[in-house]
Design a protein around this motif. Structure first.
Motif, mmCIF file in Angstrom:
data_model
loop_
_atom_site.group_PDB
_atom_site.id
_atom_site.type_symbol
_atom_site.label_atom_id
_atom_site.label_comp_id
_atom_site.label_asym_id
_atom_site.label_seq_id
_atom_site.Cartn_x
_atom_site.Cartn_y
_atom_site.Cartn_z
ATOM 1 N N PHE A 98 -4.395 10.367 12.471
ATOM 2 C CA PHE A 98 -5.714 10.905 12.123
ATOM 3 C C PHE A 98 -5.784 11.154 10.607
ATOM 4 C CE2 PHE A 98 -7.873 12.560 16.108
ATOM 5 C CZ PHE A 98 -7.076 11.839 16.984
ATOM 6 N N PRO A 99 -6.604 10.395 9.866
ATOM 7 C CA PRO A 99 -6.662 10.589 8.416
ATOM 8 C C PRO A 99 -7.157 11.969 7.989
ATOM 9 C CG PRO A 99 -7.577 8.446 9.029
ATOM 10 C CD PRO A 99 -7.387 9.213 10.297
ATOM 11 N N ASP A 100 -7.956 12.625 8.825
ATOM 12 C CA ASP A 100 -8.551 13.902 8.426
ATOM 13 C C ASP A 100 -7.797 15.109 8.998
ATOM 14 O OD1 ASP A 100 -9.235 13.488 11.064
ATOM 15 O OD2 ASP A 100 -11.309 14.189 10.847
ATOM 16 N N ARG A 101 -6.588 14.883 9.540
ATOM 17 C CA ARG A 101 -5.831 15.991 10.132
ATOM 18 C C ARG A 101 -4.392 16.020 9.607
ATOM 19 N NH1 ARG A 101 -7.882 18.292 15.230
ATOM 20 N NH2 ARG A 101 -9.916 17.382 15.729
ATOM 21 N N VAL A 102 -4.251 15.726 8.331
ATOM 22 C CA VAL A 102 -2.919 15.628 7.747
ATOM 23 C C VAL A 102 -2.194 16.976 7.792
ATOM 24 C CG1 VAL A 102 -1.598 15.134 5.659
ATOM 25 C CG2 VAL A 102 -3.529 13.669 6.296
ATOM 26 N N GLN A 103 -2.890 18.045 7.423
ATOM 27 C CA GLN A 103 -2.213 19.347 7.431
ATOM 28 C C GLN A 103 -1.859 19.776 8.853
ATOM 29 O OE1 GLN A 103 -1.209 20.947 4.553
ATOM 30 N NE2 GLN A 103 0.015 22.006 6.101
ATOM 31 N N GLU A 104 -2.726 19.459 9.811
ATOM 32 C CA GLU A 104 -2.422 19.767 11.211
ATOM 33 C C GLU A 104 -1.178 19.010 11.658
ATOM 34 O OE1 GLU A 104 -4.467 19.331 15.656
ATOM 35 O OE2 GLU A 104 -5.707 19.120 13.845
ATOM 36 N N PHE A 105 -1.079 17.743 11.253
ATOM 37 C CA PHE A 105 0.109 16.961 11.580
ATOM 38 C C PHE A 105 1.351 17.601 10.977
ATOM 39 C CE2 PHE A 105 3.215 13.887 10.030
ATOM 40 C CZ PHE A 105 3.649 13.335 11.225
ATOM 41 N N ARG A 106 1.296 17.955 9.718
ATOM 42 C CA ARG A 106 2.466 18.522 9.041
ATOM 43 C C ARG A 106 2.862 19.859 9.658
ATOM 44 N NH1 ARG A 106 1.556 17.026 2.592
ATOM 45 N NH2 ARG A 106 1.694 14.755 2.885
ATOM 46 N N ASP A 107 1.879 20.665 9.986
ATOM 47 C CA ASP A 107 2.188 21.934 10.653
ATOM 48 C C ASP A 107 2.858 21.686 11.995
ATOM 49 O OD1 ASP A 107 1.061 23.293 8.522
ATOM 50 O OD2 ASP A 107 -0.853 23.690 9.546
ATOM 51 N N GLY A 108 2.397 20.656 12.699
ATOM 52 C CA GLY A 108 2.988 20.331 13.998
ATOM 53 C C GLY A 108 4.423 19.844 13.868
ATOM 54 N N VAL A 109 4.697 19.049 12.855
ATOM 55 C CA VAL A 109 6.067 18.592 12.624
ATOM 56 C C VAL A 109 6.971 19.778 12.315
ATOM 57 C CG1 VAL A 109 7.564 17.273 11.070
ATOM 58 C CG2 VAL A 109 5.442 16.262 11.929
ATOM 59 N N ASP A 110 6.488 20.677 11.470
ATOM 60 C CA ASP A 110 7.290 21.855 11.143
ATOM 61 C C ASP A 110 7.565 22.701 12.388
ATOM 62 O OD1 ASP A 110 7.579 21.269 8.466
ATOM 63 O OD2 ASP A 110 5.896 22.512 7.809
ATOM 64 N N GLN A 111 6.538 22.860 13.212
ATOM 65 C CA GLN A 111 6.732 23.625 14.446
ATOM 66 C C GLN A 111 7.691 22.902 15.386
ATOM 67 O OE1 GLN A 111 3.213 24.246 16.888
ATOM 68 N NE2 GLN A 111 4.017 26.182 17.677
ATOM 69 N N GLY A 112 7.540 21.583 15.493
ATOM 70 C CA GLY A 112 8.436 20.809 16.342
ATOM 71 C C GLY A 112 9.877 20.888 15.873
ATOM 72 N N LEU A 113 10.095 20.796 14.579
ATOM 73 C CA LEU A 113 11.451 20.895 14.044
ATOM 74 C C LEU A 113 12.027 22.294 14.258
ATOM 75 C CD1 LEU A 113 11.068 18.895 10.717
ATOM 76 C CD2 LEU A 113 12.431 18.227 12.709
ATOM 77 N N GLU A 114 11.173 23.302 14.152
ATOM 78 C CA GLU A 114 11.629 24.679 14.387
ATOM 79 C C GLU A 114 12.135 24.833 15.821
ATOM 80 O OE1 GLU A 114 9.800 29.233 14.596
ATOM 81 O OE2 GLU A 114 8.566 27.587 13.854
ATOM 82 N N TYR A 115 11.356 24.338 16.783
ATOM 83 C CA TYR A 115 11.760 24.451 18.179
ATOM 84 C C TYR A 115 12.973 23.564 18.471
ATOM 85 C CZ TYR A 115 8.156 27.429 20.234
ATOM 86 O OH TYR A 115 7.384 28.503 20.605
ATOM 87 N N ALA A 116 12.941 22.328 17.988
ATOM 88 C CA ALA A 116 14.043 21.418 18.262
ATOM 89 C C ALA A 116 15.352 21.972 17.707
ATOM 90 C CB ALA A 116 13.756 20.044 17.660
ATOM 91 N N THR A 117 15.301 22.539 16.516
ATOM 92 C CA THR A 117 16.500 23.114 15.912
ATOM 93 C C THR A 117 16.978 24.321 16.706
ATOM 94 O OG1 THR A 117 15.797 22.365 13.714
ATOM 95 C CG2 THR A 117 17.466 24.103 13.806
#
Length: 281
Positions: A98-117
């Motif tokens: 989604f070109p207009d949801r870059v920050q949402e994507f980045r926040d999701g990656v950070d949250q995913g990495l937090e949980y995965a770790t």
């Protein structure tokens, strides 16, 4: 059921040219043991013989609680997904394209990495997303590749590897990745050893077929596997995929990673697990 052999995939990939090793199956708790509430599925999986689990969405739960349940049941966490929207919404399969949801994507990656770790997971599945209405495929795909490159950099040093999955167009019309080869090309273009493929035999059979050749063509980029039979997405042996041949092929190629059981049991989870005995023989 599954037995943890103690063999680990190499840092780069879930495959190896080593001597054939026993196959290792993990239970996807979104799909299996749905006879009980989610938090009870950990113990149910362990009781059935599984030694590892995966599931898409841990985000409604405290990671400390999930970690405790894993430990109490003697289970390893293999994989979680990045956050996705509710079923029926445009973001139901993620926002990576989604070109207009870059920050949402980045926040999701950070949250995913937090949980995965926190959970000790091997993999974070970066869910690609369905191309938004009014956005050209070229633009959506360019944003997807750029986002994957950002996520690869972000994941460095976490101990968590990223996986990309091509989903079939029958179940996910408009999904950004068309084929296994395209997913592998994205991983190659990003240029990070931390990015590889989640090869799902169910999705691959529906869109591409010729499964052994399709798998071999991307073998060097495969980190993780998932299974279900077609056409009904039940357990192996209920449909058209020759899983006996597939499992023999994986042994010959020395696959050492986990195989996620991501299917809807045809008539009860435990009642439908006999196929694992044959696969593990």
């Amino acid at each position: 059921m599954s037995t943890d052999t103690g063999l680990n995939a190499s840092p780069e990939t879930g495959v190896s040219a080593a001597q054939p090793a026993p196959l290792r199956f993990d239970a996807n708790l979104k799909w299996l043991f749905t006879e009980v509430p989610f938090l009870e599925r950990f113990d149910a999986a362990a009781k059935a013989g599984f030694t590892a689990v995966e599931y898409a969405a841990p985000y409604s739960y405290d990671p400390a609680d999930l970690k405790r349940r894993l430990a109490d049941a003697g289970l390893k966490q293999v994989l979680v997904n990045t956050p996705m929207g509710e079923p029926g919404t445009p973001t139901r399969s993620g926002v990576a394209c989604f070109p207009d949801r870059v920050q949402e994507f980045r926040d999701g990656v950070d949250q995913g990495l937090e949980y995965a770790t926190a959970l000790g997971a091997d993999f974070l599945h970066i869910v690609g997303g369905i191309r938004p209405d009014g956005v050209s495929r070229d633009r959506a795909f360019a944003r997807y590749v750029t986002n994957i490159a950002w996520a690869a950099d972000r994941s460095q040093g976490t101990g968590v590897r990223l996986v990309l999955e091509a989903m079939n167009k029958r179940d996910a019309p408009g999904f950004i990745l068309d084929t296994q080869a395209q997913a592998a090309a994205v991983a190659e273009a990003v240029g990070s050893e931390n990015v590889g493929l989640l090869f799902d035999f169910y999705h691959a059979q529906i869109d591409e077929g010729d499964l052994l050749t399709t798998l071999d063509n991307v073998w060097d980029r495969v980190f993780h596997l998932q299974i279900a039979d077609t056409p009904s997405r039940h357990e192996p042996g209920t449909g058209e995929i020759a899983y006996t041949r597939i499992f023999d092929h994986l042994r010959r190629r020395g696959y050492q990673g986990w195989i996620g059981c991501e299917y809807a049991p045809a008539a009860g989870t435990v009642e439908g697990l006999d196929w694992i005995k044959e696969a593990s023989a």
